[in-house]
Design a protein around this motif. Structure first.
Motif, PDB file in Angstrom:
ATOM      1  N   PHE A 163      -8.415  -9.728   8.539  1.00 47.38           N
ATOM      2  CA  PHE A 163      -7.697  -8.833   7.628  1.00 47.38           C
ATOM      3  C   PHE A 163      -6.763  -7.924   8.427  1.00 47.38           C
ATOM      4  N   LYS A 164      -5.532  -7.811   7.984  1.00 47.05           N
ATOM      5  CA  LYS A 164      -4.552  -6.940   8.641  1.00 47.05           C
ATOM      6  C   LYS A 164      -4.317  -5.700   7.776  1.00 47.05           C
ATOM      7  N   PRO A 165      -4.830  -4.545   8.221  1.00 50.12           N
ATOM      8  CA  PRO A 165      -4.657  -3.322   7.423  1.00 50.12           C
ATOM      9  C   PRO A 165      -3.214  -2.861   7.427  1.00 50.12           C
ATOM     10  N   GLU A 166      -2.831  -2.229   6.338  1.00 49.41           N
ATOM     11  CA  GLU A 166      -1.481  -1.696   6.217  1.00 49.41           C
ATOM     12  C   GLU A 166      -1.500  -0.188   6.399  1.00 49.41           C
ATOM     13  N   LYS A 167      -0.484   0.333   7.038  1.00 48.16           N
ATOM     14  CA  LYS A 167      -0.372   1.771   7.232  1.00 48.16           C
ATOM     15  C   LYS A 167       0.342   2.384   6.036  1.00 48.16           C
ATOM     16  N   LYS A 168      -0.265   3.446   5.516  1.00 45.90           N
ATOM     17  CA  LYS A 168       0.363   4.148   4.397  1.00 45.90           C
ATOM     18  C   LYS A 168       1.451   5.076   4.916  1.00 45.90           C
ATOM     19  N   LYS A 169       2.501   5.186   4.158  1.00 43.89           N
ATOM     20  CA  LYS A 169       3.558   6.145   4.471  1.00 43.89           C
ATOM     21  C   LYS A 169       3.198   7.462   3.802  1.00 43.89           C
ATOM     22  N   LEU A 193       0.823  -1.212   0.000  1.00 34.66           N
ATOM     23  CA  LEU A 193       0.000   0.000   0.000  1.00 34.66           C
ATOM     24  C   LEU A 193       0.857   1.261   0.000  1.00 34.66           C
ATOM     25  N   GLN A 194       1.840   1.289  -0.857  1.00 33.36           N
ATOM     26  CA  GLN A 194       2.679   2.471  -0.940  1.00 33.36           C
ATOM     27  C   GLN A 194       2.984   2.759  -2.392  1.00 33.36           C
ATOM     28  N   VAL A 195       3.420   3.967  -2.658  1.00 32.37           N
ATOM     29  CA  VAL A 195       3.679   4.406  -4.019  1.00 32.37           C
ATOM     30  C   VAL A 195       4.997   3.833  -4.495  1.00 32.37           C
ATOM     31  N   THR A 196       5.018   3.191  -5.676  1.00 29.47           N
ATOM     32  CA  THR A 196       6.254   2.733  -6.278  1.00 29.47           C
ATOM     33  C   THR A 196       6.694   3.776  -7.267  1.00 29.47           C
ATOM     34  N   GLU A 197       7.827   4.353  -7.008  1.00 29.41           N
ATOM     35  CA  GLU A 197       8.283   5.458  -7.833  1.00 29.41           C
ATOM     36  C   GLU A 197       8.912   4.931  -9.107  1.00 29.41           C
ATOM     37  N   ASN A 198       8.621   5.593 -10.208  1.00 29.27           N
ATOM     38  CA  ASN A 198       9.138   5.215 -11.509  1.00 29.27           C
ATOM     39  C   ASN A 198      10.525   5.809 -11.682  1.00 29.27           C
TER      40      ASN A 198
END
Length: 611
Positions: free
Chosen positions: A383-389, A267-272
């Motif tokens: 369900f285990k929620p993920e924390k966004k950075k 749940l995080q942005v993958t930078e191009n």
């Protein structure tokens, strides 16, 4: 132009000749408008009115309906469509596409559009000249949100490194021009009070990929804007690439499922890393099963992180656009029509059938509403929620709004201290009565007490039954003698009622400096008055509340406006007053907003030179 409320000096119907003259001016101004478009914008059998304002602005509207055009100089050469006109004919003007819905908060807050907040299409920056009328759109929403004129040409913008101001906004959704309509309305469920996001109906109809055809599409990003990737758009989950259905390849369908699973875990942005070399062909199509799995995971993530019981009941469109969509992985387009459910209502009803949630069908609005979340359901608990950075994203979003600013960002937080009225509620759940709480934390306290005492009405989950302690906390001393105390209260009214019974404080932070003061934050006052005939002076006070150095500001204004400035102490008060030569009241307010981050609601303007 329409930030402050101004009453029209006069209003009258257009004569037949003036009506024809207006149509000719509009056709010359907007050559792309067809005869059918003109009939939609100015129906033949509907009376057209013109309102004249003190600042020479003319507003043309449909009688008993809404404003359609405005003439910024009153001479017929600077005619612009209102957002109401653009909602009826969205293709009337070219559009800049924002990087995401979160960026729209700055535009709707009265700020001009900066280049770092714009998505650059894969084919590059389109050609335009300075002074051209353009609109602003949000990815996934066909309806424009603002109108303005370009501040420079596309060539000048590229030479400047795509920095600085792109569009000087003159009119936007929810400004005073929008409020002139007899019945103010919004074009779709993606429009909220302070921001605009994707249109849920557009996604459910499978038209999300066409929302960018008339403006800047969501796709490749110019290397100049790489520093803004993962900014406001990523924070909201707005996709940085278009719908991948156009590049569907059956060979890679098996890889798509792994991509979804991995993205949901992180749940995080993958930078191009390649910047310009990125291409939409690299995206993998999603099968129906993949979309179903992604829908369920996004819903569970939303139920764990953003959907609170106190917000229920919640319309399905709000759940979709405000909670489910922001939980999808970056770079993944979530289209419910590509699932096995096809419609939002059927998907919610299926989740209701297995007991995870409860939904109700509104027969009048024809919309499914989320009424209850079963947080003891096996699917929810497993369900285990993920924390966004989001730390980096928030900083990027702020950098978009404060492009070109040399001053440290301002942060104002309204805080509240427990009073004698609400102390029993805090004591009942073991909360500290000596610390300060923000509005959200204070609301959680009272709802924690409601949950502990089981005060929710069983027959209607949106109603809370008041016991003696809660009733005294909310109403003791506020009800007139002889009046009956209420026995029930709606959930949506509890939070604000509880906060109103606490002592107001505020925390102001600028860079490393911060200060907490008792009471509500006093706004900055800007006053313009006449002196010695026709000479004008502008006074500025209340800067200390926002940690602004009066001496530094005076020196800054002297250079910016090429005028003399003086700084003096206020008589009998603590603080400084900055006096600026000339009537720069509008420019001064804009300078405080753009350079010092002071919100418009914290600026009071008094112009004694206007009659």
């Amino acid at each position: 132009m329409f930030k402050k409320a101004v009453e029209a000096k006069s209003q009258q119907r257009l004569s037949g000749a003036d009506r024809k003259k207006l149509k000719r001016a509009i056709r010359e101004r907007f050559p792309n408008a067809s005869d059918a478009d003109m009939d939609i914008l100015l129906p033949p059998k509907v009376e057209i009115t013109v309102s004249k304002f003190p600042n020479r602005v003319l507003v043309y509207g449909l009688e008993g309906d809404c404003p359609m055009f405005y003439d910024s100089d009153g001479r017929g050469s600077q005619i612009f469509p209102t957002v109401y006109a653009l909602w009826k004919v969205p293709d009337l003007l070219p559009a800049f596409m924002l990087k995401g819905g979160e960026v729209s908060r700055f535009v709707l807050g009265g700020a001009d559009l900066m280049f770092p907040g714009i998505q650059i299409p894969a084919e590059g920056l389109p050609s335009f000249s300075a002074g051209e009328p353009w609109t602003v759109k949000v990815p996934g929403n066909l309806a424009p949100i603002a109108v303005g004129v370009t501040t420079m040409s596309s060539t000048e913008a590229l030479n400047a490194g795509l920095r600085g101001k792109a569009l000087r906004i003159s009119h936007y959704y929810r400004d005073t021009l929008w409020e002139l309509a007899e019945n103010c309305y919004v074009p779709n469920a993606g429009f909220f009070e302070d921001a605009v996001f994707e249109d849920p109906a557009l996604f459910s109809a499978g038209q999300a990929s066409g929302s960018c055809e008339d403006g800047f599409s969501v796709g490749q990003t110019d290397a100049i804007n790489n520093e803004y990737m993962g900014g406001a758009s990523a924070a909201d989950g707005i996709p940085l690439i278009p719908d991948s259905a156009a590049t569907e390849d059956p060979i890679v369908k098996n890889e798509a499922s792994e991509q979804i699973t991995t993205a949901m875990v992180d749940l995080q942005v993958t930078e191009n890393a390649s910047g310009i070399e990125s291409n939409v062909d690299d995206q993998n199509p999603l099968s129906v099963e993949d979309v179903d799995v992604l829908l369920d995971k996004c819903l569970l993530q939303a139920l764990h992180t953003t959907v609170k019981d106190k917000d229920l009941p919640m319309p399905g469109s709000v759940l979709w656009s405000g909670h489910v969509l922001p939980c999808r992985p970056s770079g993944i387009t979530l289209d419910i029509k590509k699932s096995s459910y096809k419609k939002l209502s059927k998907w919610l009803q299926s989740k209701s059938a297995n007991g995870l949630i409860s939904v109700k069908e509104d027969k009048y609005k024809k919309e499914t509403t989320l009424s209850f979340v079963n947080r003891k359901h096996l699917e929810y608990t497993s369900f285990k929620p993920e924390k966004k950075k989001v730390e980096k994203n928030e900083q990027s979003a702020k950098s978009i709004a404060n492009e070109g600013q040399s001053h440290k960002l301002l942060d104002v937080v309204e805080l509240y201290k427990p009073s004698a009225h609400v102390n029993p509620i805090f004591a009942a759940i073991g909360a500290d009565t000596g610390k300060l709480y923000n509005a959200s934390e204070a609301s959680e306290i009272v709802f924690g007490y409601i949950e502990k005492e089981n005060l929710v009405k069983q027959t209607d989950k949106s109603i809370v039954v008041l016991d003696t302690t809660l009733c005294d906390a909310l109403f003791k001393g506020a009800i007139k003698k002889g009046s009956m105390y209420p026995t029930e209260i709606h959930k949506k009214d509890i939070g604000q009622s509880f906060i109103n019974r606490m002592q107001a404080h505020h925390l102001v932070t600028r860079g490393n400096d911060s200060i907490v003061r008792k009471g509500a934050l006093k706004p900055i006052q800007i006053l313009t008055e006449r002196r010695q005939g026709n000479k004008k002076v502008t006074k500025l006070s209340g800067l200390e509340s926002f940690l602004i150095d009066g001496e530094a500001l005076a020196s800054e204004l002297q250079k910016k406006f090429a005028c003399s400035t003086t700084v003096s102490e206020l008589p009998g008060k603590k603080g400084l007053e900055v006096l600026v030569q000339g009537g720069v009241i509008d420019n001064l307010g804009r300078h405080l907003v753009e350079q010092y981050g002071v919100q418009k609601r914290y600026i009071e303007v008094f112009d004694k030179t206007r009659k």
